[in-house]
Design an enzyme around this catalytic site. Structure first.
Site, PDB file in Angstrom:
ATOM      1  N   CYS A  56      45.376  44.139  37.009  1.00 14.41           N
ATOM      2  CA  CYS A  56      45.865  43.733  38.323  1.00 14.41           C
ATOM      3  C   CYS A  56      46.751  42.497  38.195  1.00 14.41           C
ATOM      4  O   CYS A  56      46.596  41.686  37.274  1.00 14.41           O
ATOM      5  CB  CYS A  56      44.707  43.396  39.248  1.00 14.41           C
ATOM      6  SG  CYS A  56      43.626  44.786  39.607  1.00 14.41           S
ATOM      7  N   GLU A  58      46.737  39.802  40.055  1.00 17.09           N
ATOM      8  CA  GLU A  58      45.995  38.553  40.213  1.00 17.09           C
ATOM      9  C   GLU A  58      45.333  38.129  38.903  1.00 17.09           C
ATOM     10  O   GLU A  58      45.396  36.961  38.512  1.00 17.09           O
ATOM     11  CB  GLU A  58      44.927  38.689  41.311  1.00 17.09           C
ATOM     12  CG  GLU A  58      45.486  38.966  42.679  1.00 17.09           C
ATOM     13  CD  GLU A  58      45.580  40.447  43.013  1.00 17.09           C
ATOM     14  OE1 GLU A  58      45.460  40.788  44.199  1.00 17.09           O
ATOM     15  OE2 GLU A  58      45.772  41.286  42.093  1.00 17.09           O
ATOM     16  N   CYS A  89      41.391  42.867  44.686  1.00 21.15           N
ATOM     17  CA  CYS A  89      40.345  43.884  44.521  1.00 21.15           C
ATOM     18  C   CYS A  89      39.037  43.228  44.079  1.00 21.15           C
ATOM     19  O   CYS A  89      38.987  42.028  43.784  1.00 21.15           O
ATOM     20  CB  CYS A  89      40.793  44.931  43.506  1.00 21.15           C
ATOM     21  SG  CYS A  89      40.776  44.352  41.797  1.00 21.15           S
TER      22      CYS A  89
END
Length: 130
Positions: A56, A58, A89
């Site tokens: 991801c 992030e 998430c």
């Protein structure tokens, strides 16, 4: 000086560059920027693969921060396709919580840049397992 959220949004948007790298890998569908405790901005993009090897945006930005010797996050923004923003998430939330177990609840996350809707990680993970 421009607003810090604007600076974070722009930093993420600049690296997004959505693209297909190979028939198995795409990158940049989502881009993220984090503000560290020192005031530095770190960015990352999602890397999507045909199997579970991707990451991801992030977490990619967090790993950039860690690579540069920092480990405390103040703010997080994730820019999705089309420029909207959204929440991290569960895996990204979990990494932030484990990285800063004593203070993770204060990390600010921009959920909706257009409406300036901000929540803390503590609000997103009210019953953290640890």
């Amino acid at each position: 000086m421009k607003d810090i959220w604007e600076a974070l949004y722009q930093a993420a948007a600049e690296v997004q560059q959505e693209r297909r790298i190979s028939e198995y890998v795409e990158a940049g569908g989502v881009a993220a920027a984090i503000l560290s405790k020192s005031g530095k901005i770190y960015t990352g993009v999602c890397i999507d693969t045909s199997c579970t090897l991707g990451i991801c945006a992030e977490r990619n930005a967090i790993f950039q921060m860690i690579t540069h010797g920092e480990q405390e996050i103040q703010k997080v923004i994730a820019v999705m396709p089309g420029g909207r923003t959204g929440a991290p998430c569960g895996a990204c939330r979990e990494l932030m919580a484990q990285l800063m177990p004593g203070s993770c609840r204060q990390i600010e996350i921009m959920l909706d840049y257009e409406k300036k809707k901000i929540m803390t990680l503590g609000e997103l993970i009210p019953e953290w397992w640890i």
